[in-house]
Design an enzyme around this catalytic site. Sequence first.
Site, PDB file in Angstrom:
ATOM      1  N   LYS A   6     -13.788   6.121  19.477  1.00  0.00           N
ATOM      2  CA  LYS A   6     -14.764   6.561  18.461  1.00  0.00           C
ATOM      3  C   LYS A   6     -14.970   5.473  17.403  1.00  0.00           C
ATOM      4  O   LYS A   6     -16.098   5.149  17.060  1.00  0.00           O
ATOM      5  CB  LYS A   6     -14.248   7.837  17.777  1.00  0.00           C
ATOM      6  CG  LYS A   6     -15.031   8.206  16.519  1.00  0.00           C
ATOM      7  CD  LYS A   6     -14.482   9.433  15.829  1.00  0.00           C
ATOM      8  CE  LYS A   6     -13.363   9.194  14.856  1.00  0.00           C
ATOM      9  NZ  LYS A   6     -13.725   8.762  13.496  1.00  0.00           N
ATOM     10  N   ASN A   7     -13.860   4.934  16.900  1.00  0.00           N
ATOM     11  CA  ASN A   7     -13.982   4.024  15.758  1.00  0.00           C
ATOM     12  C   ASN A   7     -14.483   2.633  16.134  1.00  0.00           C
ATOM     13  O   ASN A   7     -14.728   1.798  15.252  1.00  0.00           O
ATOM     14  CB  ASN A   7     -12.656   3.940  14.999  1.00  0.00           C
ATOM     15  CG  ASN A   7     -12.404   5.224  14.219  1.00  0.00           C
ATOM     16  OD1 ASN A   7     -13.290   6.076  14.114  1.00  0.00           O
ATOM     17  ND2 ASN A   7     -11.200   5.369  13.685  1.00  0.00           N
TER      18      ASN A   7
ATOM     19  N   ARG B 242     -18.549   9.437   6.866  1.00  0.00           N
ATOM     20  CA  ARG B 242     -18.389   8.287   5.997  1.00  0.00           C
ATOM     21  C   ARG B 242     -18.863   6.979   6.640  1.00  0.00           C
ATOM     22  O   ARG B 242     -19.472   6.141   5.982  1.00  0.00           O
ATOM     23  CB  ARG B 242     -16.905   8.199   5.644  1.00  0.00           C
ATOM     24  CG  ARG B 242     -16.590   7.143   4.684  1.00  0.00           C
ATOM     25  CD  ARG B 242     -15.108   7.093   4.429  1.00  0.00           C
ATOM     26  NE  ARG B 242     -14.764   5.747   4.011  1.00  0.00           N
ATOM     27  CZ  ARG B 242     -14.939   5.306   2.789  1.00  0.00           C
ATOM     28  NH1 ARG B 242     -15.409   6.093   1.865  1.00  0.00           N
ATOM     29  NH2 ARG B 242     -14.638   4.061   2.490  1.00  0.00           N
TER      30      ARG B 242
ATOM     31  N   CYS C  14     -13.404  12.788   0.647  1.00  0.00           N
ATOM     32  CA  CYS C  14     -13.164  13.591   1.848  1.00  0.00           C
ATOM     33  C   CYS C  14     -11.715  14.037   1.835  1.00  0.00           C
ATOM     34  O   CYS C  14     -10.965  13.704   0.935  1.00  0.00           O
ATOM     35  CB  CYS C  14     -13.499  12.839   3.116  1.00  0.00           C
ATOM     36  SG  CYS C  14     -12.244  11.714   3.647  1.00  0.00           S
TER      37      CYS C  14
ATOM     38  N   ARG D 272     -11.359   7.426  -0.987  1.00  0.00           N
ATOM     39  CA  ARG D 272     -12.056   6.509  -0.088  1.00  0.00           C
ATOM     40  C   ARG D 272     -13.303   5.863  -0.712  1.00  0.00           C
ATOM     41  O   ARG D 272     -14.431   6.135  -0.311  1.00  0.00           O
ATOM     42  CB  ARG D 272     -12.398   7.211   1.227  1.00  0.00           C
ATOM     43  CG  ARG D 272     -11.175   7.818   1.885  1.00  0.00           C
ATOM     44  CD  ARG D 272     -11.481   8.408   3.225  1.00  0.00           C
ATOM     45  NE  ARG D 272     -11.643   7.405   4.256  1.00  0.00           N
ATOM     46  CZ  ARG D 272     -12.133   7.664   5.463  1.00  0.00           C
ATOM     47  NH1 ARG D 272     -12.554   8.855   5.752  1.00  0.00           N
ATOM     48  NH2 ARG D 272     -12.224   6.712   6.356  1.00  0.00           N
ATOM     49  N   PRO D 273     -13.088   4.989  -1.662  1.00  0.00           N
ATOM     50  CA  PRO D 273     -14.223   4.326  -2.309  1.00  0.00           C
ATOM     51  C   PRO D 273     -14.893   3.291  -1.387  1.00  0.00           C
ATOM     52  O   PRO D 273     -14.383   2.985  -0.311  1.00  0.00           O
ATOM     53  CB  PRO D 273     -13.578   3.628  -3.502  1.00  0.00           C
ATOM     54  CG  PRO D 273     -12.162   3.423  -3.117  1.00  0.00           C
ATOM     55  CD  PRO D 273     -11.800   4.530  -2.176  1.00  0.00           C
TER      56      PRO D 273
ATOM     57  N   ASP E 146      -3.983   6.694  11.478  1.00  0.00           N
ATOM     58  CA  ASP E 146      -4.647   7.722  12.289  1.00  0.00           C
ATOM     59  C   ASP E 146      -3.701   8.381  13.303  1.00  0.00           C
ATOM     60  O   ASP E 146      -4.111   9.297  14.022  1.00  0.00           O
ATOM     61  CB  ASP E 146      -5.860   7.129  13.021  1.00  0.00           C
ATOM     62  CG  ASP E 146      -7.015   6.817  12.073  1.00  0.00           C
ATOM     63  OD1 ASP E 146      -6.967   7.263  10.912  1.00  0.00           O
ATOM     64  OD2 ASP E 146      -7.952   6.119  12.495  1.00  0.00           O
TER      65      ASP E 146
ATOM     66  N   ILE F 283      -1.752   3.945   3.552  1.00  0.00           N
ATOM     67  CA  ILE F 283      -3.190   3.590   3.609  1.00  0.00           C
ATOM     68  C   ILE F 283      -4.027   4.546   2.755  1.00  0.00           C
ATOM     69  O   ILE F 283      -4.878   4.121   1.985  1.00  0.00           O
ATOM     70  CB  ILE F 283      -3.711   3.583   5.066  1.00  0.00           C
ATOM     71  CG1 ILE F 283      -2.804   2.738   5.967  1.00  0.00           C
ATOM     72  CG2 ILE F 283      -5.176   3.109   5.113  1.00  0.00           C
ATOM     73  CD1 ILE F 283      -2.813   1.260   5.724  1.00  0.00           C
TER      74      ILE F 283
ATOM     75  N   ARG G   8     -15.036  16.084  16.545  1.00  0.00           N
ATOM     76  CA  ARG G   8     -15.548  14.842  15.977  1.00  0.00           C
ATOM     77  C   ARG G   8     -14.928  13.638  16.666  1.00  0.00           C
ATOM     78  O   ARG G   8     -15.555  12.575  16.711  1.00  0.00           O
ATOM     79  CB  ARG G   8     -15.210  14.761  14.481  1.00  0.00           C
ATOM     80  CG  ARG G   8     -16.006  15.728  13.621  1.00  0.00           C
ATOM     81  CD  ARG G   8     -15.681  15.500  12.166  1.00  0.00           C
ATOM     82  NE  ARG G   8     -15.632  14.073  11.906  1.00  0.00           N
ATOM     83  CZ  ARG G   8     -14.823  13.481  11.034  1.00  0.00           C
ATOM     84  NH1 ARG G   8     -14.004  14.204  10.298  1.00  0.00           N
ATOM     85  NH2 ARG G   8     -14.825  12.185  10.869  1.00  0.00           N
TER      86      ARG G   8
END
Length: 431
Positions: free
Chosen positions: A22-23, A102, A126, A131-132, A316, A338, A408
């Site tokens: 996915k990523n 995002r 989120c 998460r800027p 993750d 993280i 997702r």
Amino acid sequence: MDRIRIVGGQALNGVIPISGAKNAALPLMIASLLTDATLTLDNVPRLADGAQLLRILGNHGVDYRIDGKRPGDHPTAGQTVHLDARRIVDTTAPYELVSRMRASFWVVAPILARMGEAKVSLPGGCAIGTRPVDLLIMALERLGAEIEIEAGYVIARAPRGLRGGEIDFPKVTVGGTHTALMAASLAHGHTLIKNAAREPEVVDLADCLIKMGAKIKGAGTSEIEVEGVSRLGGARHAVLPDRIETGTYAMCVAMAGGDVLLQGARPDLLQNALDMIALSGASVAVTPEGVRVARKGGAIAPVNVTTEPFPGFPTDLQAQFMALMTRADGESRIRETIFENRFMHVQELARFGARIRLDNDVAIVTGVKTLKGAPVMATDLRASACLVIAALAAEGETMVNRVYHLDRGFEHLEQKLAGCGAIVERLASPG
Ligand code: EPZ
């Protein structure tokens, strides 16, 4: 809303095919905005996040076509997606679309680089932390963009085009590195990206950009050099296997016991996590077809992990590893470095009878002999996977609610687990 019902206690035996990542698929799809030619991506997983991104790309004018199934295709084979951004019809990515995912903020880089202007909604917070996007903005500014933030939108302008520059990230950021790579590929001159993310998904994006004509050196190391070109062309690229899916199923086997071949998995993408799984007592073997994970009886050993940027233990997989540790023979410490708020799953794991206490960024897990099935709620994507892992080893029935989070990022999860003997089914929401 759909739910997943799992009855624990079955060992897993068989083969699980690993899907495309996915990523990696998301930034690769976004890269289609960099060219007026067709970008063809193979091995794209069927996921809700991918479908959402196609809607966003469609809004910018990207035409896409997804190849259908052909005789002989494996039921879980990835899709082939052809993306064609011949004409970008809209340089704005609106709040309604971006707020749902995002990564869609990353469209700012290719649209700005190609069109000289982009207006993209700030993604907002989120479930796993604030998460800027300050570092993504900094990267674009270093390449000459003028940035304004107005009414929740980032407005980026570079009317005379972007120009190469030096980007030194104070913190490793995957999205920042994707942004810098895409923007620098179409900037005038030379860009140096320092403290770049080394994640395999960054390398996959760079490989694809190189096929499109970009001049990139050093992807996979912390210094990447990009020589801008005036135009990128079309290409064909296969998405790399999903290391997080691989690690998740490896932990399912380590938890439930059994012997499973993770077909198509690439061990080099998650060596650290595989080492931790092996330390927990499972056997992990690399075969020509993928990675084989087995645990035949014996206790689960406690293992301490700290999440880190690649090649360290991935954030993750933190929730999933915590689920495994809930049944370890002793105490383990799991440190999250993280994201500041990625422990939402702790209270859900407690519903199975897990014993976990939090001390700032460390979860201290005291293993228990038995977990008991319970109704639980998925809070984010990877947290949902951790509930599935706990459920596989729990006595009795677990009902995982809000499974849209799982959809997702995990393709055919129930089928893949059921194919190896798990008792798992999806219950469609009534109406
Ligand atoms: C990517 O998110 C992944 N998402 C995440 O996976 C993953 O957890 C994360 O990288 C870290 O590996 C996708 O690839 C779509 P970051 P990203 O920028 O790029 C801070 C999943 O479950 N930061 O590397 O958004 C940030 O807050 C998801 O699939 C800033 O401070 O993450 C975090 O602490 C969840 N300012 C750290 O950097 C910025 O401008 C790393 O974030 C950007 C980031």
